[in-house]
Structures are given as C-alpha cells and as structure tokens.
Write an enzyme that holds these catalytic residues in place. Structure first.
Site, mmCIF file in Angstrom:
data_model
loop_
_atom_site.group_PDB
_atom_site.id
_atom_site.type_symbol
_atom_site.label_atom_id
_atom_site.label_comp_id
_atom_site.label_asym_id
_atom_site.label_seq_id
_atom_site.Cartn_x
_atom_site.Cartn_y
_atom_site.Cartn_z
ATOM 1 N N TYR A 198 8.932 -6.038 -1.048
ATOM 2 C CA TYR A 198 8.296 -7.129 -1.583
ATOM 3 C C TYR A 198 6.941 -5.871 -2.329
ATOM 4 O O TYR A 198 6.751 -5.246 -1.752
ATOM 5 C CB TYR A 198 8.092 -7.965 -0.269
ATOM 6 N N CYS A 199 5.824 -7.139 -2.501
ATOM 7 C CA CYS A 199 4.875 -6.704 -2.676
ATOM 8 C C CYS A 199 4.280 -8.004 -2.555
ATOM 9 O O CYS A 199 3.820 -9.242 -1.876
ATOM 10 C CB CYS A 199 4.242 -6.064 -3.804
ATOM 11 N N THR A 200 2.342 -8.042 -2.947
ATOM 12 C CA THR A 200 1.611 -9.522 -2.783
ATOM 13 C C THR A 200 1.861 -10.574 -3.464
ATOM 14 O O THR A 200 2.235 -11.540 -2.674
ATOM 15 C CB THR A 200 0.050 -8.673 -2.871
ATOM 16 N N GLY A 202 4.603 -10.108 -6.313
ATOM 17 C CA GLY A 202 5.715 -9.654 -6.651
ATOM 18 C C GLY A 202 5.846 -8.788 -8.016
ATOM 19 O O GLY A 202 6.804 -8.307 -8.575
ATOM 20 N N ILE A 227 4.260 -12.265 -0.662
ATOM 21 C CA ILE A 227 4.159 -12.698 0.301
ATOM 22 C C ILE A 227 3.320 -13.871 -0.376
ATOM 23 O O ILE A 227 3.637 -14.690 0.471
ATOM 24 C CB ILE A 227 2.768 -11.700 1.336
#
Ligand SMILES: [Zn+2]
Ligand SMILES: [Zn+2]
Length: 454
Positions: A198-200, A202, A227
C-alpha cells in the site's frame, strides 16, 4: 495567454477566505502514453486556471499525477475537463476525508521525465502486469491471513504518524530506495507468501507491484486508491480501520486523521504528537514533528541553531543562505541529529495518546462569521507582542479574533488589552497601529479577523 501562477500564496489565501466557498481536496493519477506532455500541460493549465482549481500536478510521457483543491461548485465541470481525454474517462478521484480550503494555494503543473520518481527502467519489465487491486474489506481479510506480508511503500516521515498493523515500514527517504531493500529482505518468500502493498493514493504500488511480479513474487496485491480511498471506505461503508493513526499528505494539512490514535512523538520533547511542521528557518525547512508547547518555545524551529538564525536581521539570513539550495524548497525531508525522538524503521502501532476530537471541522469553520480587520506587521518574540495595522472597521478589548496565515494556521483568542499607537486603549480604529500580547508567533501579512457573534 497566462500559463503560470501570478498570485502569491498569501494573496490566494485571502481571495479564498473572502469568497467563503467550500473547496474539495482531491487527488488522482493515470498511466497513459502522452505524446506531447508540454502541450498537455498547457491545455490543463488553461482549463483549470479558469475554474480556480489549484494544486501540484506532474505530467510526463507516462501519464499524470495530481493533488488538487477545486471549488466544490466547479467539481462537475472540472471532471468534464478530465473526461475530455480518453485515458481519463471514468477516472477515480480520491476525495480527501478532511477538507481544508487552504490545502493548495497555487496551480503548479510541471513536466517531468516520470510522474513518480521510481528509478526503474520501464523497458526492462512489463509495467502493465500489476498486482491485484483490493478494496478496504478485501485488504483487511488478506491482512488477517498468516501467510501475508504487508509492506508500506511510503517514506519514514509518512509511516511514522500512521500505518497498517504489522506492516514493514522501510526506513527510506524516497520510493526509489525502498524497492531494492524490500526485494532483498523478502528474497525467501517469493513463492508462498502473499505480498500485500500500500501507499498514500495507490500510484506507487501500480509500478511497484509490477516490479515485484517481475522479480518473481507470485502473489502480489495492492490497496486500490491507497490509504486515501481506504479511509473513505472506512468512513462511508463502516469497514473497520486496520490503519492506525494519521495519513500523511503533501498539502498544507500535512496529514489526514484516520483513527484517533497518536503513535508518534514530538521530535523535541518526546510527548505523544503527530503534527508535522517545517522549520521556520528559511534556510532549513526541515520537516519534523513538533508539539504546540515546543512550537511556542522554539518558535517553530527544529534546533537552537535555527532558532538563533530566525532572530538575525533578514539581510544576514539571506547572506548566510547564499549557495544553499534549500531556501525555496517547501520541505526538506531529511533527518537531523538535533531531534532526539525521531523514530523510523521498526515502528509499532502502539497508541501513545488519543487525539482530541477535532472541533475545527471545515464546514463549521466556514460558517464562522468574521470580518477582516487588518494585517500582521511584526512579532516581538521575547515579549510575545504582536503588531498589526488596522485597515478596516475597529477592534475593542473583549473582541474575539482569529489570526490566519499559511504558517500560523488559524488561531482564535480574545483580546484582553490593546495598545493603539503605543497608548493603552479600549479600542482602535482604521489607520491605528496596534500591539497586544499574543501567545504564538505571528508572521508578516498574517490576517487579523474579528469574529462576529450571532
Ligand atoms: Zn514537544
Ligand atoms: Zn531547522
């Protein structure tokens, strides 16, 4: 044709406040083949500038990556400007959970080699062979699986204030560094473990997931929309949040609260705190976590050295900056020895404190009736006295005021004593230069508002 910003951040902030209209903070990205990024950039600037859309946008031959603030009333028209391009038809816009009208104060669209600096040579692997996208509940389910390894593809300052339970949080300053580190660390798990990433928003995982599949990982999954989208589903669909703390974002908010758990510490005193700030010394601008008390004592600086520098005459500060390139950067993302309570690498999700419920909900904030009275001229930090010029109406002892500025934020308090042109007075009128005690630092051009009770 105007193709670049003409307003300063301060002027823009004032215009937004005066308009009093709700804005939406949103982000989106798309990978696509763009033949002429410069032409694409200019078209977007003309269309968005007309809609009063602001933000930081990167375009490249490989696509577009945008973080923006758009007037709510122009949202539909704004979407049409995207749909005009085939590759953005039906694009998902990540709308922030917490809104702030000052999230972006300029429209900056830059042409870059890549929309994300990933350091990868895209010719060497199939960038379209990506990891499987998961929705929030699906992500939670896989997270609970003992054969899952979850990796945070953000940087140390992002994962420090919030991350998923059990996530590997590489101690890196940029995305580029994290790819080989994770590949090395997970060498033995390529065949039989689920790699969940995951990241901020996508975008980093779009490329990273393809890279890891190319490296031989068999089961690669990614959180769709990152997220930001996860938080929206938590809020709107009642999914349980397995993300703990705050989602760091690169706009003036510097973070969006997902749960009320504070898992980070003030870098200066160690007290539970997850509010990022950047050092007030223009030659430093270090991004770090600082509590309100330390902020007041240190006047928003990261070290005693920086604290001394901001009290030097402006000319000397400029002279000292000569040759340094950090002055015009918004944030410096490095670390500093001076910060004793900085954590990175192995991070826990242990709750150190609970955040107080946010009372400054933006919808309430807009409803506060206020009138612009004057502007900040000086702050005497030793005596904690602020100096303002009254340009409109009048101000009296007992009035509730709001002081607002890009660095100061929005602070409210009640005036207990006024000195107008140096004389203690009950009230002050247009043209008066006034001073009064004020518990926080004010900046040149901060706006002074009187709050009207109704
Ligand atoms: Zn502190
Ligand atoms: Zn500093």
């Amino acid at each position: 044709m105007q193709l670049y910003n003409t307003l300063s951040a301060e002027e823009r902030a004032r215009l937004i406040d005066e308009a009093g209209k709700e804005r939406l903070t949103l982000s989106f990205y798309a990978y696509a083949k763009i033949e002429n990024p410069k032409k694409f950039r200019d078209e977007l600037f003309i269309a968005w500038n007309a809609l009063d859309a602001l933000g930081r946008i990167y375009v490249a031959h490989e696509g577009i990556n945008a973080q923006m603030s758009v007037p709510a009333e122009n949202f539909e028209v704004f979407k049409e400007t995207l749909e005009a391009y085939d590759f953005m038809k039906g694009i998902r816009l990540n709308v922030a959970v917490e809104q702030d009208n000052h999230s972006f104060l300029k429209l900056t669209i830059k042409v870059r080699n890549k929309i994300v600096a990933d350091g990868l040579n895209d010719e060497t692997f199939d960038v379209t062979n990506k990891g499987i996208h998961l929705k929030a509940q699906e992500f939670n389910d896989l997270l609970a699986n003992p054969d899952t390894i979850v990796v945070d593809f953000r940087n140390h300052y992002e994962s420090e204030v919030g991350h998923f339970e059990g996530a590997i949080t590489p101690d890196v300053e940029n995305f580029r560094e994290s790819l080989p580190i994770i590949n090395e660390q997970l060498q033995d798990f390529k065949e039989d473990k689920n790699l969940l990433m995951y990241c901020t928003g996508g975008i980093r995982c779009e490329k990273a997931s393809a890279y890891f599949k190319h490296q031989g990982f068999k089961n690669v999954y990614q959180l769709e929309g990152g997220i930001i989208e996860y938080a929206r589903q938590v809020k709107e669909e009642g999914v349980e949040s397995k993300f703990v703390g705050k989602n760091f974002v690169f706009d003036h908010r510097l973070g969006e609260r997902i749960t009320d758990d504070i898992i980070a510490q003030c870098h200066q005193c160690g007290k539970p705190c997850d509010n990022h700030t950047n050092c007030a010394n223009d030659a430093c601008h270090l991004l770090f976590i600082q509590c309100d008390e330390c902020k007041a004592i240190m006047e928003n600086t990261c070290s005693t050295e920086c604290h001394e520098i901001i009290h030097l005459p402006q000319e000397e500060q400029v002279a000292r900056r000569k040759g340094l390139q950090v002055g015009n950067k918004v944030f410096r993302k490095g670390k500093s020895e001076a910060l004793k309570f900085k954590n990175s690498g192995d991070l826990s999700t242990q709750t150190l404190a609970k955040a107080k419920p946010e009372t400054k909900d933006i919808r309430q904030k807009i409803k506060v009736k206020k009138v612009l009275i004057g502007k900040g001229e000086h702050y005497y930090s030793k005596s904690k006295i602020g100096q303002f010029l009254i340009e409109n109406k009048e101000l009296s002892v007992g009035d509730k005021v709001l002081i607002s500025g890009p660095t100061t934020g929005e602070q409210e308090f009640t005036i207990k004593e006024i000195f107008a042109n140096g004389i203690s007075s009950e009230s002050a009128k247009v043209g008066d230069q006034i001073t009064f005690e004020i518990p926080f630092r004010v900046r040149l051009s901060d706006k002074l508002y009187k709050i009207l009770e109704d």
